[in-house]
Design a protein around this motif. Structure first.
Motif, PDB file in Angstrom:
ATOM      1  N   THR A  89      11.711 -18.583  11.029  1.00  0.00           N
ATOM      2  CA  THR A  89      12.885 -18.179  11.810  1.00  0.00           C
ATOM      3  C   THR A  89      13.671 -19.398  12.271  1.00  0.00           C
ATOM      4  O   THR A  89      14.911 -19.428  12.189  1.00  0.00           O
ATOM      5  CB  THR A  89      12.455 -17.348  13.039  1.00  0.00           C
ATOM      6  N   LEU A  90      12.960 -20.413  12.726  1.00  0.00           N
ATOM      7  CA  LEU A  90      13.612 -21.629  13.215  1.00  0.00           C
ATOM      8  C   LEU A  90      14.279 -22.408  12.076  1.00  0.00           C
ATOM      9  O   LEU A  90      15.335 -23.011  12.268  1.00  0.00           O
ATOM     10  CB  LEU A  90      12.596 -22.513  13.943  1.00  0.00           C
ATOM     11  N   ILE A  91      13.676 -22.383  10.905  1.00  0.00           N
ATOM     12  CA  ILE A  91      14.276 -23.054   9.749  1.00  0.00           C
ATOM     13  C   ILE A  91      15.610 -22.405   9.398  1.00  0.00           C
ATOM     14  O   ILE A  91      16.600 -23.087   9.108  1.00  0.00           O
ATOM     15  CB  ILE A  91      13.322 -23.005   8.534  1.00  0.00           C
ATOM     16  N   GLY A  98      18.341 -28.238  20.087  1.00  0.00           N
ATOM     17  CA  GLY A  98      17.479 -27.259  20.742  1.00  0.00           C
ATOM     18  C   GLY A  98      16.498 -26.646  19.770  1.00  0.00           C
ATOM     19  O   GLY A  98      15.324 -26.422  20.104  1.00  0.00           O
ATOM     20  N   ILE A  99      16.959 -26.392  18.558  1.00  0.00           N
ATOM     21  CA  ILE A  99      16.086 -25.806  17.522  1.00  0.00           C
ATOM     22  C   ILE A  99      15.010 -26.798  17.106  1.00  0.00           C
ATOM     23  O   ILE A  99      13.837 -26.433  16.927  1.00  0.00           O
ATOM     24  CB  ILE A  99      16.919 -25.373  16.296  1.00  0.00           C
ATOM     25  N   ILE A 100      15.390 -28.068  16.952  1.00  0.00           N
ATOM     26  CA  ILE A 100      14.419 -29.107  16.578  1.00  0.00           C
ATOM     27  C   ILE A 100      13.321 -29.222  17.639  1.00  0.00           C
ATOM     28  O   ILE A 100      12.131 -29.365  17.315  1.00  0.00           O
ATOM     29  CB  ILE A 100      15.125 -30.466  16.387  1.00  0.00           C
ATOM     30  N   ALA A 101      13.718 -29.127  18.905  1.00  0.00           N
ATOM     31  CA  ALA A 101      12.742 -29.180  19.996  1.00  0.00           C
ATOM     32  C   ALA A 101      11.786 -27.991  19.924  1.00  0.00           C
ATOM     33  O   ALA A 101      10.576 -28.131  20.147  1.00  0.00           O
ATOM     34  CB  ALA A 101      13.463 -29.196  21.336  1.00  0.00           C
ATOM     35  N   LYS A 102      12.316 -26.817  19.606  1.00  0.00           N
ATOM     36  CA  LYS A 102      11.476 -25.616  19.477  1.00  0.00           C
ATOM     37  C   LYS A 102      10.525 -25.733  18.294  1.00  0.00           C
ATOM     38  O   LYS A 102       9.380 -25.260  18.357  1.00  0.00           O
ATOM     39  CB  LYS A 102      12.356 -24.379  19.315  1.00  0.00           C
ATOM     40  N   GLN A 103      10.985 -26.375  17.211  1.00  0.00           N
ATOM     41  CA  GLN A 103      10.119 -26.579  16.043  1.00  0.00           C
ATOM     42  C   GLN A 103       8.937 -27.468  16.402  1.00  0.00           C
ATOM     43  O   GLN A 103       7.797 -27.186  16.013  1.00  0.00           O
ATOM     44  CB  GLN A 103      10.917 -27.209  14.898  1.00  0.00           C
ATOM     45  N   GLU A 104       9.208 -28.516  17.147  1.00  0.00           N
ATOM     46  CA  GLU A 104       8.140 -29.434  17.552  1.00  0.00           C
ATOM     47  C   GLU A 104       7.136 -28.732  18.461  1.00  0.00           C
ATOM     48  O   GLU A 104       5.919 -28.929  18.330  1.00  0.00           O
ATOM     49  CB  GLU A 104       8.742 -30.653  18.260  1.00  0.00           C
ATOM     50  N   THR A 105       7.655 -27.894  19.353  1.00  0.00           N
ATOM     51  CA  THR A 105       6.778 -27.142  20.256  1.00  0.00           C
ATOM     52  C   THR A 105       5.919 -26.153  19.477  1.00  0.00           C
ATOM     53  O   THR A 105       4.716 -25.994  19.759  1.00  0.00           O
ATOM     54  CB  THR A 105       7.613 -26.370  21.296  1.00  0.00           C
ATOM     55  N   ASN A 106       6.515 -25.501  18.494  1.00  0.00           N
ATOM     56  CA  ASN A 106       5.780 -24.530  17.673  1.00  0.00           C
ATOM     57  C   ASN A 106       4.651 -25.200  16.903  1.00  0.00           C
ATOM     58  O   ASN A 106       3.538 -24.657  16.812  1.00  0.00           O
ATOM     59  CB  ASN A 106       6.742 -23.842  16.706  1.00  0.00           C
ATOM     60  N   ILE A 107       4.925 -26.371  16.362  1.00  0.00           N
ATOM     61  CA  ILE A 107       3.896 -27.117  15.619  1.00  0.00           C
ATOM     62  C   ILE A 107       2.762 -27.524  16.551  1.00  0.00           C
ATOM     63  O   ILE A 107       1.577 -27.403  16.209  1.00  0.00           O
ATOM     64  CB  ILE A 107       4.503 -28.359  14.942  1.00  0.00           C
ATOM     65  N   LYS A 108       3.110 -28.018  17.748  1.00  0.00           N
ATOM     66  CA  LYS A 108       2.088 -28.430  18.708  1.00  0.00           C
ATOM     67  C   LYS A 108       1.203 -27.248  19.109  1.00  0.00           C
ATOM     68  O   LYS A 108      -0.018 -27.385  19.218  1.00  0.00           O
ATOM     69  CB  LYS A 108       2.749 -29.030  19.949  1.00  0.00           C
ATOM     70  N   ARG A 109       1.820 -26.091  19.317  1.00  0.00           N
ATOM     71  CA  ARG A 109       1.066 -24.886  19.687  1.00  0.00           C
ATOM     72  C   ARG A 109       0.138 -24.458  18.553  1.00  0.00           C
ATOM     73  O   ARG A 109      -1.002 -24.052  18.788  1.00  0.00           O
ATOM     74  CB  ARG A 109       2.026 -23.758  20.055  1.00  0.00           C
ATOM     75  N   LYS A 110       0.635 -24.529  17.326  1.00  0.00           N
ATOM     76  CA  LYS A 110      -0.170 -24.178  16.154  1.00  0.00           C
ATOM     77  C   LYS A 110      -1.395 -25.095  16.045  1.00  0.00           C
ATOM     78  O   LYS A 110      -2.526 -24.619  15.842  1.00  0.00           O
ATOM     79  CB  LYS A 110       0.677 -24.298  14.882  1.00  0.00           C
ATOM     80  N   TYR A 111      -1.178 -26.385  16.195  1.00  0.00           N
ATOM     81  CA  TYR A 111      -2.265 -27.349  16.069  1.00  0.00           C
ATOM     82  C   TYR A 111      -3.262 -27.228  17.211  1.00  0.00           C
ATOM     83  O   TYR A 111      -4.476 -27.365  17.012  1.00  0.00           O
ATOM     84  CB  TYR A 111      -1.701 -28.765  15.990  1.00  0.00           C
ATOM     85  N   LEU A 112      -2.754 -26.953  18.412  1.00  0.00           N
ATOM     86  CA  LEU A 112      -3.648 -26.784  19.557  1.00  0.00           C
ATOM     87  C   LEU A 112      -4.503 -25.537  19.381  1.00  0.00           C
ATOM     88  O   LEU A 112      -5.709 -25.547  19.671  1.00  0.00           O
ATOM     89  CB  LEU A 112      -2.823 -26.680  20.845  1.00  0.00           C
ATOM     90  N   TYR A 113      -3.885 -24.472  18.886  1.00  0.00           N
ATOM     91  CA  TYR A 113      -4.634 -23.236  18.633  1.00  0.00           C
ATOM     92  C   TYR A 113      -5.734 -23.470  17.594  1.00  0.00           C
ATOM     93  O   TYR A 113      -6.881 -23.042  17.785  1.00  0.00           O
ATOM     94  CB  TYR A 113      -3.691 -22.124  18.155  1.00  0.00           C
ATOM     95  N   ALA A 114      -5.389 -24.150  16.503  1.00  0.00           N
ATOM     96  CA  ALA A 114      -6.366 -24.422  15.445  1.00  0.00           C
ATOM     97  C   ALA A 114      -7.521 -25.268  15.975  1.00  0.00           C
ATOM     98  O   ALA A 114      -8.692 -25.009  15.660  1.00  0.00           O
ATOM     99  CB  ALA A 114      -5.690 -25.121  14.273  1.00  0.00           C
ATOM    100  N   THR A 115      -7.203 -26.261  16.787  1.00  0.00           N
ATOM    101  CA  THR A 115      -8.230 -27.134  17.364  1.00  0.00           C
ATOM    102  C   THR A 115      -9.172 -26.349  18.261  1.00  0.00           C
ATOM    103  O   THR A 115     -10.401 -26.444  18.140  1.00  0.00           O
ATOM    104  CB  THR A 115      -7.587 -28.276  18.175  1.00  0.00           C
ATOM    105  N   ASN A 116      -8.603 -25.548  19.145  1.00  0.00           N
ATOM    106  CA  ASN A 116      -9.422 -24.747  20.060  1.00  0.00           C
ATOM    107  C   ASN A 116     -10.251 -23.712  19.309  1.00  0.00           C
ATOM    108  O   ASN A 116     -11.412 -23.460  19.659  1.00  0.00           O
ATOM    109  CB  ASN A 116      -8.528 -24.048  21.096  1.00  0.00           C
ATOM    110  N   PHE A 117      -9.658 -23.127  18.267  1.00  0.00           N
ATOM    111  CA  PHE A 117     -10.390 -22.121  17.484  1.00  0.00           C
ATOM    112  C   PHE A 117     -11.595 -22.763  16.811  1.00  0.00           C
ATOM    113  O   PHE A 117     -12.687 -22.176  16.796  1.00  0.00           O
ATOM    114  CB  PHE A 117      -9.475 -21.501  16.433  1.00  0.00           C
ATOM    115  N   ALA A 118     -11.408 -23.937  16.236  1.00  0.00           N
ATOM    116  CA  ALA A 118     -12.512 -24.634  15.568  1.00  0.00           C
ATOM    117  C   ALA A 118     -13.619 -24.983  16.562  1.00  0.00           C
ATOM    118  O   ALA A 118     -14.810 -24.781  16.279  1.00  0.00           O
ATOM    119  CB  ALA A 118     -11.991 -25.897  14.886  1.00  0.00           C
TER     120      ALA A 118
END
Length: 236
Positions: A141-143, A160-180
């Motif tokens: 959606t952001l792309i 603003g969109i670039i900032a949201k993309q960076e936040t989305n990536i950070k959330r994805k990586y944090l979720y993956a880390t916590n899940f592991a």
């Protein structure tokens, strides 16, 4: 004497059966509804290539069954050669582990409708991918929004969109880390670290690695994660 001989034969057969079971410790069964003729290949990744472990011919009966020697839980592929189609919807990924695993799907939606049961690692992987899809959808959606902002040359909206993309990536990586970390007792943990967030900051990979249970550290993906972290540290 006769009783002793019978006992020896029984023990021999018992050991033979146990040995056979350990050699073929993955019992894979399934059904591909609508498939009348074709070939199934059970494959694994070796040296960056897909290598066939077994070949199953389908001719009139859509049920299939095979036994495979599995040293450690790992992602395998069930490739369907339809004979008349070059569709990309042919290679089904599933997390194999010793025991009984069943794959139920159909010819029309071979991957999308697939249900894999009998593998705890697969269950956890399903759980992970269900949440991860939200991050993927948000990324798409952001792309699209970014492309429109660039086309209209709207710098404020673009930033603003670039900032949201960076936040989305950070959330994805944090979720993956916590899940592991939360699933440190299963081989899916190092697999996610290697396949989903391999380019994350090294300290997070280290944290995941140190959290793994001894059994998982010695698994296929546990060893690969150990080697991967060591190679990064060597380059630094």
């Amino acid at each position: 004497m006769k009783k002793i001989s019978i006992a020896i034969i029984a023990i021999t057969l018992l050991f033979a059966c146990s040995e056979k079971k350990s050699e073929n410790n993955l019992h894979l069964t399934g059904n591909i509804k609508g498939l009348k003729k074709g070939t199934l290949y059970v494959q694994r990744v070796a040296n960056n290539k897909l290598v066939a472990l077994d070949t199953i011919a389908i001719d009139g009966n859509s049920n299939f069954e095979t036994n495979i020697n599995l040293q450690s839980p790992e992602m395998l592929y069930l490739f369907l050669d339809r004979g008349v189609s070059n569709s990309l919807d042919n290679n089904l990924l599933f997390f194999a582990e010793p025991g009984d695993i069943s794959i139920e799907t159909n010819l029309e939606n071979y991957i999308a409708d697939a249900k894999v049961t009998g593998s705890k690692n697969q269950d956890l992987y399903y759980e992970y991918k269900k949440v991860d899809k939200r991050f993927q959808d948000e990324s798409l959606t952001l792309i699209e929004k970014k492309f429109k902002a660039m086309k209209s040359k709207n710098e404020i909206e673009l930033n603003g969109i670039i900032a949201k993309q960076e936040t989305n990536i950070k959330r994805k990586y944090l979720y993956a880390t916590n899940f592991a970390i939360n699933n440190k007792d299963y081989e899916v943990a190092p697999y996610i670290a290697l396949s989903e967030i391999y380019d994350i900051n090294l300290k997070y990979l280290d944290t995941i690695h140190k959290s793994l249970s001894p059994k998982v550290v010695q698994s296929l993906y546990g060893k690969k994660l150990t080697e991967y972290i060591a190679s990064i540290k060597k380059q630094q």
